[in-house]
Motif scaffolding. Structure first.
Motif, mmCIF file in Angstrom:
data_model
loop_
_atom_site.group_PDB
_atom_site.id
_atom_site.type_symbol
_atom_site.label_atom_id
_atom_site.label_comp_id
_atom_site.label_asym_id
_atom_site.label_seq_id
_atom_site.Cartn_x
_atom_site.Cartn_y
_atom_site.Cartn_z
ATOM 1 N N CYS A 204 32.036 22.359 35.365
ATOM 2 C CA CYS A 204 31.419 23.002 34.201
ATOM 3 C C CYS A 204 30.943 24.424 34.496
ATOM 4 N N CYS A 205 30.399 24.631 35.711
ATOM 5 C CA CYS A 205 29.833 25.956 35.993
ATOM 6 C C CYS A 205 30.083 26.391 37.432
ATOM 7 N N SER A 206 30.999 25.749 38.133
ATOM 8 C CA SER A 206 31.341 26.100 39.520
ATOM 9 C C SER A 206 30.163 25.946 40.468
ATOM 10 N N GLU A 207 29.231 25.054 40.157
ATOM 11 C CA GLU A 207 28.103 24.772 41.048
ATOM 12 C C GLU A 207 28.581 23.929 42.231
ATOM 13 N N HIS A 208 28.092 24.264 43.417
ATOM 14 C CA HIS A 208 28.470 23.519 44.616
ATOM 15 C C HIS A 208 27.661 22.227 44.683
ATOM 16 N N ILE A 209 28.349 21.085 44.750
ATOM 17 C CA ILE A 209 27.711 19.774 44.789
ATOM 18 C C ILE A 209 28.074 19.109 46.106
ATOM 19 N N GLU A 210 27.071 18.517 46.734
ATOM 20 C CA GLU A 210 27.289 17.808 47.996
ATOM 21 C C GLU A 210 26.709 16.403 47.898
ATOM 22 N N VAL A 211 27.498 15.414 48.266
ATOM 23 C CA VAL A 211 27.112 14.004 48.251
ATOM 24 C C VAL A 211 27.335 13.443 49.650
ATOM 25 N N GLN A 212 26.374 12.668 50.130
ATOM 26 C CA GLN A 212 26.472 12.059 51.446
ATOM 27 C C GLN A 212 26.357 10.550 51.342
ATOM 28 N N THR A 213 26.934 9.875 52.324
ATOM 29 C CA THR A 213 26.799 8.418 52.400
ATOM 30 C C THR A 213 25.495 8.058 53.089
ATOM 31 N N ASP A 214 24.963 6.887 52.730
ATOM 32 C CA ASP A 214 23.727 6.373 53.326
ATOM 33 C C ASP A 214 24.000 4.947 53.806
ATOM 34 N N PRO A 215 24.528 4.791 55.022
ATOM 35 C CA PRO A 215 24.866 3.436 55.498
ATOM 36 C C PRO A 215 23.672 2.509 55.590
ATOM 37 N N LYS A 216 22.483 3.059 55.816
ATOM 38 C CA LYS A 216 21.305 2.213 55.972
ATOM 39 C C LYS A 216 20.994 1.457 54.691
ATOM 40 N N ASN A 217 21.066 2.148 53.552
ATOM 41 C CA ASN A 217 20.751 1.536 52.249
ATOM 42 C C ASN A 217 21.990 1.201 51.436
ATOM 43 N N HIS A 218 23.169 1.368 52.056
ATOM 44 C CA HIS A 218 24.432 1.062 51.358
ATOM 45 C C HIS A 218 24.532 1.864 50.056
ATOM 46 N N GLU A 219 24.273 3.137 50.129
ATOM 47 C CA GLU A 219 24.205 3.979 48.942
ATOM 48 C C GLU A 219 24.835 5.336 49.203
ATOM 49 N N TYR A 220 24.943 6.124 48.092
ATOM 50 C CA TYR A 220 25.286 7.532 48.165
ATOM 51 C C TYR A 220 24.040 8.350 47.823
ATOM 52 N N ILE A 221 23.920 9.538 48.420
ATOM 53 C CA ILE A 221 22.783 10.428 48.178
ATOM 54 C C ILE A 221 23.314 11.778 47.727
ATOM 55 N N VAL A 222 22.766 12.295 46.623
ATOM 56 C CA VAL A 222 23.109 13.640 46.159
ATOM 57 C C VAL A 222 22.217 14.613 46.903
ATOM 58 N N VAL A 223 22.826 15.452 47.743
ATOM 59 C CA VAL A 223 22.058 16.358 48.600
ATOM 60 C C VAL A 223 21.793 17.682 47.905
ATOM 61 N N ALA A 224 22.773 18.253 47.227
ATOM 62 C CA ALA A 224 22.610 19.572 46.629
ATOM 63 C C ALA A 224 23.507 19.680 45.398
ATOM 64 N N GLY A 225 23.090 20.575 44.477
ATOM 65 C CA GLY A 225 23.913 20.930 43.326
ATOM 66 C C GLY A 225 23.786 20.029 42.126
ATOM 67 N N ALA A 226 23.161 18.875 42.259
ATOM 68 C CA ALA A 226 23.044 17.933 41.135
ATOM 69 C C ALA A 226 21.911 16.968 41.442
ATOM 70 N N ARG A 227 21.560 16.203 40.438
ATOM 71 C CA ARG A 227 20.550 15.157 40.601
ATOM 72 C C ARG A 227 21.049 13.902 39.901
ATOM 73 N N ARG A 228 20.741 12.782 40.477
ATOM 74 C CA ARG A 228 21.229 11.509 39.945
ATOM 75 C C ARG A 228 20.501 11.152 38.654
ATOM 76 N N LYS A 229 21.242 10.652 37.690
ATOM 77 C CA LYS A 229 20.647 10.220 36.425
ATOM 78 C C LYS A 229 19.918 8.902 36.640
ATOM 79 N N ALA A 230 18.662 8.858 36.179
ATOM 80 C CA ALA A 230 17.859 7.648 36.336
ATOM 81 C C ALA A 230 18.321 6.595 35.339
ATOM 82 N N GLU A 231 18.789 5.479 35.838
ATOM 83 C CA GLU A 231 19.270 4.383 34.998
ATOM 84 C C GLU A 231 18.700 3.082 35.546
#
Length: 282
Positions: free
Chosen positions: A95-122
């Protein structure tokens, strides 16, 4: 597509200057088998197709990036969690060429949004998602604990004894009710005869009211009787007297209007005088 173009597209085209001693086509052409995806492989970066694991809000423009949207992401290892690798996925927002970075979290079996975006609360429940909840670590440890197993075994034994006693009571009650088959059958037939008589009586009442066969009268109820008693259609005699007076008033009124009636009466008088004069002259 021609045969030559198809061969080139499938990477099966061997140029005339190639011979088997020069190795494979990729080595002969000086390129990696993954082509452009491996241009940063010397830096430990591989370009892959990455799907967004959940809904996120873009920090650059506030646009919602839905779950399952695919990106050409740069994948690289940034660490380890014990023996499990931690991966980082870098991509550009559409949408706007923003740099987004997502990392894996093996401890919690999850993905983490590190930069460029925020997770939608659901928030949702396992029933809404039509899934099964996984037991937490405490419940899992309790299942493996010998003392917990012993407590559950004792509780299950107690419930089994209570269930056996209740089952015995139900069996005794069922046997007591079905012991005298003749009396039960007799009472049931008496009840059915009464129901048939009542239905026949309502059918005769329907015929007396002149209702068609498709109409079925239901048993009378006290609520229906009370509702019918509250309905009032007025005094029938008063209505008949009022109609009689109105009809008499209409009969007493002249057919023509007042001026027309007076003119008609004067004309009849003049005609009578003229008739008398003619009779006298004769």
């Amino acid at each position: 597509m021609s045969t030559l173009a198809a061969a080139r597209a499938d990477n099966f085209y061997y140029p005339p200057e190639w011979d088997p001693s020069k190795g494979g086509l990729n080595k002969f052409q000086g390129q990696h088998p993954l082509r452009e995806r491996a241009k940063k492989l010397d830096q430990g970066i591989l370009v892959i197709r990455f799907e967004m694991p959940f809904n996120v809000w873009c920090n650059g423009c506030g646009h919602l990036i839905g779950k399952g949207v695919r990106f050409n992401a740069e994948k690289k290892q940034i660490g380890n969690y014990f023996s499990t690798k931690i991966w980082s996925f870098s991509m550009t927002a559409p949408c706007c060429s923003e740099h987004i970075e997502v990392q894996t979290d093996p401890k919690n079996h999850e993905y983490i949004v590190v930069a460029g975006a925020r997770r939608k609360a659901e928030t949702y429940t396992a029933q809404d998602a039509e899934t099964h909840e996984l037991p937490d670590s405490e419940e899992a440890q309790a299942k493996d604990d010998p003392f917990s197993k012993l407590e559950r075994r004792v509780e299950d034994s107690r419930r089994g004894r209570e269930g056996a006693d209740r089952l015995s009571e139900l069996l005794e009650d069922s046997e007591a009710k079905t012991k005298d088959d003749y009396s039960i059958n007799k009472a049931l037939r008496r009840q059915l005869r009464g129901a048939r008589k009542e239905e026949k009586r309502r059918d005769e009442q329907r015929k007396q009211l002149g209702l068609p066969d498709a109409v079925r009268l239901l048993p009378a109820s006290g609520a229906d009787a009370e509702a019918a008693a509250l309905v009032s259609f007025g005094d029938a005699s008063a209505f008949a007297n009022n109609r009689k007076h109105r009809r008499q008033a209409i009969k007493d009124q002249p057919i023509f209007s007042g001026q027309a009636a007076m003119a008609g009466g004067q004309q009849r008088v003049d005609w009578g005088q003229a008739t008398n004069q003619l009779s006298e002259g004769a």
